[in-house]
Enzyme design. Structure first.
Site, PDB file in Angstrom:
ATOM      1  N   ARG A  53     -13.421  -8.554  -0.916  1.00 27.54           N
ATOM      2  CA  ARG A  53     -12.563  -8.341   0.255  1.00 27.54           C
ATOM      3  C   ARG A  53     -12.098  -6.891   0.291  1.00 27.54           C
ATOM      4  O   ARG A  53     -11.721  -6.294  -0.715  1.00 27.54           O
ATOM      5  CB  ARG A  53     -11.351  -9.272   0.193  1.00 27.54           C
ATOM      6  CG  ARG A  53     -10.363  -9.106   1.357  1.00 27.54           C
ATOM      7  CD  ARG A  53      -9.194  -8.226   1.026  1.00 27.54           C
ATOM      8  NE  ARG A  53      -8.196  -8.186   2.103  1.00 27.54           N
ATOM      9  CZ  ARG A  53      -7.129  -7.402   2.115  1.00 27.54           C
ATOM     10  NH1 ARG A  53      -6.908  -6.566   1.109  1.00 27.54           N
ATOM     11  NH2 ARG A  53      -6.288  -7.425   3.122  1.00 27.54           N
ATOM     12  N   VAL A  54     -12.127  -6.302   1.475  1.00 29.53           N
ATOM     13  CA  VAL A  54     -11.622  -4.955   1.700  1.00 29.53           C
ATOM     14  C   VAL A  54     -10.607  -5.021   2.829  1.00 29.53           C
ATOM     15  O   VAL A  54     -10.872  -5.626   3.874  1.00 29.53           O
ATOM     16  CB  VAL A  54     -12.764  -3.977   2.062  1.00 29.53           C
ATOM     17  CG1 VAL A  54     -12.192  -2.621   2.469  1.00 29.53           C
ATOM     18  CG2 VAL A  54     -13.719  -3.825   0.888  1.00 29.53           C
ATOM     19  N   GLY A  55      -9.463  -4.424   2.624  1.00 29.33           N
ATOM     20  CA  GLY A  55      -8.427  -4.399   3.647  1.00 29.33           C
ATOM     21  C   GLY A  55      -8.526  -3.174   4.528  1.00 29.33           C
ATOM     22  O   GLY A  55      -9.585  -2.551   4.669  1.00 29.33           O
ATOM     23  N   ASP A  56      -7.403  -2.788   5.095  1.00 33.23           N
ATOM     24  CA  ASP A  56      -7.391  -1.693   6.066  1.00 33.23           C
ATOM     25  C   ASP A  56      -7.308  -0.314   5.432  1.00 33.23           C
ATOM     26  O   ASP A  56      -7.676   0.683   6.053  1.00 33.23           O
ATOM     27  CB  ASP A  56      -6.206  -1.867   7.023  1.00 33.23           C
ATOM     28  CG  ASP A  56      -4.869  -1.762   6.299  1.00 33.23           C
ATOM     29  OD1 ASP A  56      -4.671  -2.498   5.318  1.00 33.23           O
ATOM     30  OD2 ASP A  56      -4.025  -0.946   6.702  1.00 33.23           O
ATOM     31  N   GLY A  91      -3.744  -6.329   5.739  1.00 26.47           N
ATOM     32  CA  GLY A  91      -4.710  -5.393   6.298  1.00 26.47           C
ATOM     33  C   GLY A  91      -5.579  -5.943   7.401  1.00 26.47           C
ATOM     34  O   GLY A  91      -6.018  -5.192   8.290  1.00 26.47           O
ATOM     35  N   THR A 123       0.833  -1.201   0.000  1.00 30.04           N
ATOM     36  CA  THR A 123       0.000   0.000   0.000  1.00 30.04           C
ATOM     37  C   THR A 123       0.869   1.254   0.000  1.00 30.04           C
ATOM     38  O   THR A 123       1.925   1.282   0.613  1.00 30.04           O
ATOM     39  CB  THR A 123      -0.857   0.004   1.278  1.00 30.04           C
ATOM     40  OG1 THR A 123      -1.642  -1.167   1.300  1.00 30.04           O
ATOM     41  CG2 THR A 123      -1.742   1.230   1.349  1.00 30.04           C
ATOM     42  N   GLY A 160       0.945  -3.749   4.748  1.00 24.85           N
ATOM     43  CA  GLY A 160       1.073  -5.161   5.098  1.00 24.85           C
ATOM     44  C   GLY A 160      -0.268  -5.856   4.986  1.00 24.85           C
ATOM     45  O   GLY A 160      -1.128  -5.460   4.195  1.00 24.85           O
TER      46      GLY A 160
END
Length: 334
Positions: free
Chosen positions: A217-220, A243, A189, A241
């Site tokens: 999917r959604v990360g941080d 998430g 990221t 990294g």
């Protein structure tokens, strides 16, 4: 006692300061400003942001400019138009932006829009909401004048088809250096933080997410408090990294709160990393988590789980510095 002469001298000095030529104002901005961002491509992203800060612009404008560079000019398999798709072959983008006064905006699972960070800013400034996702985010972007375009590159599609031969999903530590087929730069990221000449902070985070993730999917990165958090009174933090670990620990918010308690940026990042290790000691040996922080005094700190996390710092003295953070595990897992 203040005499009339003293009063006039003070007034003239104040008026002179307000009338500073643009070059002098820019020099003042250079002396006070700072931009930091994650990974080696942060050096060039910082340059785009630094032009704004050095010209006396706002931290918010600076981080948007830096993130836009990463989304458009950088061809990286984890950020923007060159990102790798999910396991269904669909490229989705996530981004967030936050001003130090608490205003923030985000988009997640956004398709066919080249600059999610700018859409996130429009969410912040043009709607009563913080986050829009999927089709709704795309609809809003188009209504705001953003053009739809096909972003999946032939190279990314080829990598996806190669991955389909095994369909094995296994995030790698610092995968951008692992040289694994189809896994290059799997979780890098761009997180960016800026301090402008007025002492205000802002941050932005943008990513195409993990390659071959489950669709949806959604990360941080677009989640305020996980991948990004900014508070003018204290400082700002961002993460990179895997998430899911940032979400589990409200990690960027945690780093800022630790700075509020008096820790330095590096110590705050280290404590947040230690919390990940304490909660998931076995998992922490096979995944990467990285934090980067900037406090209101311009002090910078970073820490990672594993060796290999680098971050870029740009100010009047260091316009292209690339530093490696300290880590819990001194050597990368083989």
């Amino acid at each position: 006692m203040t005499t009339r002469r003293d009063f006039l001298q003070t007034s003239l000095l104040a008026a002179g300061a307000l009338a500073l030529p643009g070059a002098v104002r820019a020099a003042s901005a250079q002396a006070r400003g700072k931009v930091v961002s994650t990974w080696d491509f942060g050096v060039e992203a910082n340059q785009a942001a630094w032009k704004v800060v050095a010209g006396g612009g706002s931290a918010l404008d600076a981080v948007e400019a830096g993130a836009r560079w990463a989304e458009g000019d950088l061809c990286n398999s984890t950020v923007g138009r060159c990102g790798n798709p999910d396991r269904d072959g669909v490229l989705t983008l996530d981004a967030s932006i936050m001003d130090g006064d608490g205003r923030c905006g985000a988009v997640a699972a956004l398709q066919d829009i080249a600059h999610p960070v700018s859409v996130a800013r429009r969410v912040m400034e043009k709607t009563p909401h913080v986050m829009l996702v999927g089709e709704g985010a795309q609809q809003f972007a188009v209504e705001q004048g953003f053009a739809k375009e096909k972003l999946l590159t032939p190279e990314a599609e080829k990598a996806w088809r190669e991955w389909l031969k095994t369909a094995k999903y296994q995030p790698q530590i610092n995968a951008e250096r692992a040289k694994l087929p189809g896994n290059k730069e799997n979780h890098d990221t761009l997180g960016m933080l800026a301090l402008d000449a007025s002492g205000k902070l802002a941050g932005a985070c943008t990513t195409s997410g993990m390659a071959w993730k489950m669709h949806g999917r959604v990360g941080d990165s677009p989640i305020v408090g996980a991948g990004l958090y900014v508070d003018n009174d204290i400082g700002a933090a961002t993460a990179s990294g895997v998430g899911e670990e940032m979400i589990r620990n409200a990690a960027s918010f945690l780093v800022v709160e630790l700075m509020r308690q008096g820790r330095s940026p590096e110590d705050a990042c280290r404590e947040a990393i230690d919390r990940v290790v304490r909660k998931r000691p076995q998992a922490s040996k096979t995944l990467q988590v990285c934090f980067l922080a900037l406090n209101k005094h311009g002090e910078v700190g970073a820490f990672a789980l594993h060796k290999g996390f680098v971050y870029a710092v740009c100010d009047a003295a260091k316009q292209d510095a690339l530093l490696e953070s300290r880590s819990v595990y001194a050597t990368e897992q083989k």
